[in-house]
Structures are given as structure tokens and as C-alpha cells.
Design an enzyme around this catalytic site. Structure first.
Site, mmCIF file in Angstrom:
data_model
loop_
_atom_site.group_PDB
_atom_site.id
_atom_site.type_symbol
_atom_site.label_atom_id
_atom_site.label_comp_id
_atom_site.label_asym_id
_atom_site.label_seq_id
_atom_site.Cartn_x
_atom_site.Cartn_y
_atom_site.Cartn_z
ATOM 1 N N GLN A 145 0.852 -1.194 0.000
ATOM 2 C CA GLN A 145 0.000 0.000 0.000
ATOM 3 C C GLN A 145 0.887 1.244 0.000
ATOM 4 O O GLN A 145 1.772 1.384 0.849
ATOM 5 C CB GLN A 145 -0.940 0.018 1.209
ATOM 6 C CG GLN A 145 -2.038 1.069 1.026
ATOM 7 C CD GLN A 145 -2.935 1.258 2.221
ATOM 8 O OE1 GLN A 145 -2.460 1.426 3.340
ATOM 9 N NE2 GLN A 145 -4.242 1.250 1.999
ATOM 10 N N ASN A 181 -9.102 7.304 4.029
ATOM 11 C CA ASN A 181 -8.800 7.516 5.452
ATOM 12 C C ASN A 181 -8.189 8.879 5.776
ATOM 13 O O ASN A 181 -7.303 8.974 6.635
ATOM 14 C CB ASN A 181 -7.907 6.377 5.981
ATOM 15 C CG ASN A 181 -8.547 5.014 5.807
ATOM 16 O OD1 ASN A 181 -9.659 4.912 5.326
ATOM 17 N ND2 ASN A 181 -7.849 3.947 6.176
ATOM 18 N N TYR A 233 -6.120 10.821 4.181
ATOM 19 C CA TYR A 233 -4.729 11.148 3.815
ATOM 20 C C TYR A 233 -4.671 11.978 2.517
ATOM 21 O O TYR A 233 -5.705 12.362 1.978
ATOM 22 C CB TYR A 233 -3.894 9.866 3.757
ATOM 23 C CG TYR A 233 -3.818 9.211 5.112
ATOM 24 C CD1 TYR A 233 -3.247 9.890 6.193
ATOM 25 C CD2 TYR A 233 -4.362 7.947 5.350
ATOM 26 C CE1 TYR A 233 -3.212 9.319 7.459
ATOM 27 C CE2 TYR A 233 -4.326 7.371 6.617
ATOM 28 C CZ TYR A 233 -3.746 8.064 7.665
ATOM 29 O OH TYR A 233 -3.722 7.505 8.912
ATOM 30 N N ARG A 288 -7.765 2.600 -2.984
ATOM 31 C CA ARG A 288 -8.630 2.596 -1.799
ATOM 32 C C ARG A 288 -9.251 3.978 -1.616
ATOM 33 O O ARG A 288 -8.523 4.982 -1.659
ATOM 34 C CB ARG A 288 -7.812 2.215 -0.565
ATOM 35 C CG ARG A 288 -8.692 1.819 0.609
ATOM 36 C CD ARG A 288 -7.924 1.227 1.782
ATOM 37 N NE ARG A 288 -8.712 0.167 2.386
ATOM 38 C CZ ARG A 288 -8.773 -0.087 3.692
ATOM 39 N NH1 ARG A 288 -8.056 0.606 4.539
ATOM 40 N NH2 ARG A 288 -9.534 -1.056 4.150
#
Ligand SMILES: Cc1cc2nc3c(=O)[nH]c(=O)nc-3n(C[C@H](O)[C@H](O)[C@H](O)COP(=O)(O)O)c2cc1C
Length: 374
Positions: free
Chosen positions: A105, A175, A177, A228
Site C-alpha cells: 500500500q 482515510n 490522507y 482505496r
């Protein structure tokens, strides 16, 4: 065979790379906070990965920073330099020992980076707007040059993942970021080509995807690319579902292998509107699932719960906390010993579970996260 087990254990072929996995289970990406200070992996983290290398068909690593300016937490692993390739090789090799596929990731923390982890103590983001949380630093707005360098850095990270032997990369666009910060009208107040309209807020995540895909195309062997996302934000202004559906549609037009929808509860409805109770992942799957395979995640623990997600047409299910508590979950499904699956974290089992101490300390103090057995 119990049809739940049959569905979980059926193979899956990713549409672009042609990479095949032997079950529908994905190990969710989880930061262990236990990398070395130079961004290399520690022995404790390798042991943690080894313990889980047969826990899923697709094994996602903890997020790795693509530039030092994007390091988000203490103990995060890096992919920002060729010097780190041997360390990355050791992760890929350990994850692949049982024939499962390893995916790195790749990540930039943006305004969520811990200032004390940054060389100059100053986080950066789309705009100089602090996150809504206690003691959040006001980030410095990125220059156009920095934006372009960061896009290049994601491509370079992909090249290193290929050199290290990974089977793919997952772009961390979720998330809160950096990629999400560019997409969000909360954190992106720019008025240049990288912000303003919805289309311009999508420009940075899409440019990162292009850079990663370009690097992946140079791989001498099949190599997958996933993305994601987080579907919504609570902030006002913030990311709304209508905008997200546009982003996923744009992503679905690229040659990607999957879209991973990050939520803490797969079945939960909108975090912005309690009257809207439909699962965000199902909404996204309805829009793009026919062309872009979806990984669902969030609060899934038992084989029955996995089967319920598969039954609504989501082809892949990631589990995070469950595979921390029970790394042998999938083996128990294979062996039909599912009555032995553990869905609580026994506070006396750190050594058995091979969980590095910095992660363990967090888990045993977060009763809102984990079901603890004391
Ligand atoms: C300890 C921990 C570390 C995590 N680190 C990451 C990470 O590095 N990257 C990421 O995208 N999500 C991360 N997550 C989120 C998980 O991937 C997952 O989406 C979340 O835990 C919900 O799934 P679960 O209910 O199966 O645990 C982390 C979660 C936990 C519990």
C-alpha cells in the site's frame, strides 16, 4: 460443501493483470507502528507478516510513505528511496511464502502526518486548512512543483514495489490522507488546476493513478493496481456520495484491478445523513462494480458475515482486526473448524499472535476498536 465455505474458497482472477488468488479473502492494510526509524521493516513486523501470510489470497501491507514529507506515523515503513528495496524485498518474500499475492500500500499522509516525524516539522496538503481534530497542525499548501513531484513519487514507489517482488500496489486514496485531502472540499480550497470544481479536485488522485499505472505497465510480470477510497466525510464542506460516485466512475475508466471501499462497518449507511441507510459499498458497486471489482471491508468477522457480503455481489472481502485476532481464520474455514474461530482479542496472546508491541499497546487500550477478552 456448505455453500458459504464454497463461495469464500472460490478463486478470483483480477481483470487487468490476470493475477489469480485462491480465495475471496483479503488481509486489510494495517500499520504496525513498528518499522525501524530509517523506514526499513523490523524483524517484529516480518514475524507479524509471516504469521498472516496464509490468512488471505491477497495480502495488503501496512501503508508505506512515498516521500519523507508524507510520513504519517512513528514506525511507518517507507518506499521513498531505492535504499529501501532490500527491506521491501524481505516483506514481499515473507508474504509470498505460501503462494498468496502480496500488495504494497503506497501512501502520503499530507496534513495527517505527525509533525515530529517530518524533517522540517511542517506537514503539507492541498491547502493551509487544518484537520478537524485536537492539536491539528495547519499544513502548508503544496506548490505546483511539489504536487508534480509527489505524483512522480507515487510512480517511483510503484517501480520499487515491482523491483522488490510485490504482485501489486494499492494506492491509498482513503482515510483522510493526502489523496483524499485533494478530493475533499474541506481540505482543498485551491483555485488553480488542482482545486475549485469537482473535476479539479479529482485531478490529483487521477494523476497519481495514471503515474502508478504507467509505472506498473513497465513490470516484466503481471502486476496489479488497486485504489482505496473513503466514500464520505463528516465535515462541512466535506466529501459527499454524489461526488464519490463521479470519482469512482473516473477510476473505473482506468485499467485498474480493484477498488477498495474503506468504511468501519460494511453495512452502515451515510455518516452525513442518518436517514440514508444503504451501505456505501453497495452504492459504489452498483455504479462501477460491473467493470471494477470491489473489495468490501468493515466489521466483518465470521464466515457467515463474509458470505452475506459476497451474496450481494461484492467479489472480495477484506478483514483487518479479525485477522489480527485470528491469523488462521481462513485455514479454519478450509479445515471446517470454524467453531474454533476467535472473534475476541485475548489479552494474554501477544506472543502467539506475533503482534509487535507498538501495535499491541494500541489494541489492548482501544476497547472501542477491539473485542477484548481479559
Ligand atoms: C491497527 C490498524 C492499522 C490500520 N492501518 C491501516 C493502513 O495502514 N492503511 C489503511 O488503508 N487502513 C488501515 N487500517 C484500516 C483497516 O484496513 C480496515 O479498513 C479497518 O480496520 C476496518 O476493517 P476491520 O473491521 O476488518 O478491521 C488500519 C486499521 C487498524 C485496526
Amino acid at each position: 460443501m456448505n455453500s458459504n465455505y464454497k463461495n469464500i474458497l472460490s478463486p478470483f482472477t483480477f481483470p487487468v493483470s490476470g493475477i489469480e488468488i485462491t480465495s475471496r479473502i483479503v488481509l486489510a492494510p494495517m500499520t504496525t507502528y513498528s518499522g525501524n526509524d530509517d523506514g526499513t521493516v523490523s524483524d517484529a513486523e516480518l514475524n507479524y507478516y509471516r504469521e498472516r501470510n496464509d490468512s488471505a489470497g491477497l495480502l495488503l501491507t501496512a501503508c508505506a510513505y512515498v516521500t519523507k514529507q508524507g510520513k504519517a506515523f512513528h514506525g511507518q515503513i517507507g518506499v521513498d528511496s531505492d535504499i529501501l528495496i532490500p527491506s521491501l524485498k524481505s516483506i514481499a518474500a515473507v508474504l509470498k511464502e505460501n503462494g498468496n499475492k502480496a500488495v504494497l500500500q503506497i501512501h502520503h499522509g499530507g496534513r495527517m502526518s505527525a509533525p515530529e516525524e517530518l524533517v522540517d516539522g511542517q506537514s503539507i496538503s492541498a491547502s493551509a486548512v487544518a484537520a478537524v481534530r485536537e492539536n491539528a497542525q495547519v499544513p502548508r499548501a503544496m506548490t505546483t512543483t511539489e504536487i508534480k513531484e509527489t505524483i512522480v513519487a507515487f510512480g517511483e514507489a510503484t517501480r520499487r514495489a515491482i523491483a522488490a517482488g510485490f504482485d501489486g500496489v494499492e494506492i491509498h486514496g482513503a482515510n483522510t490522507y493526502l489523496l483524499q485531502q485533494f478530493f475533499s472540499p474541506h481540505s482543498n480550497r485551491r483555485t488553480d488546476e488542482w482545486g475549485g470544481t469537482l473535476e479539479k479536485r479529482m485531478a490529483f488522485p487521477l494523476a497519481v493513478a495514471d503515474a502508478v499505472l504507467k509505472a506498473a505497465a513497465l513490470s516484466p510480470r503481471p502486476f496489479l493496481v488497486g485504489y482505496r477510497i473513503s466514500p464520505e466525510e463528516v465535515e462541512n464542506p466535506g466529501i459527499i456520495m454524489k461526488d464519490t460516485l463521479q470519482l469512482v466512475e473516473a477510476l473505473s475508466k482506468k485499467k485498474m484491478d480493484y477498488l477498495h471501499v474503506s468504511v468501519m462497518d460494511f453495512w452502515e449507511g451515510s455518516m452525513r445523513d442518518s436517514a440514508d441507510t444503504v451501505s456505501r459499498t453497495e452504492l459504489i458497486a452498483a455504479k462501477v462494480g460491473a467493470t471494477l471489482p470491489i473489495i468490501g471491508v468493515g466489521g466483518i468477522h465470521t464466515p457467515e458475515e463474509v458470505a452475506r457480503v459476497l451474496a450481494v455481489g461484492i467479489p472480495l472481502v477484506a478483514m483487518g482486526r479479525e485477522l489480527l485476532m485470528d491469523p488462521h481464520w481462513l485455514t479454519k474455514v478450509k479445515n471446517r473448524t470454524t467453531d474454533q474461530i476467535t472473534t475476541e482479542l485475548d489479552v494474554n496472546t501477544q506472543e502467539v499472535l506475533k503482534i509487535p508491541s507498538p501495535l499491541w499497546e494500541r489494541l489492548v487500550t482501544r476497547e472501542d476498536w477491539m473485542r477484548l477478552k481479559k
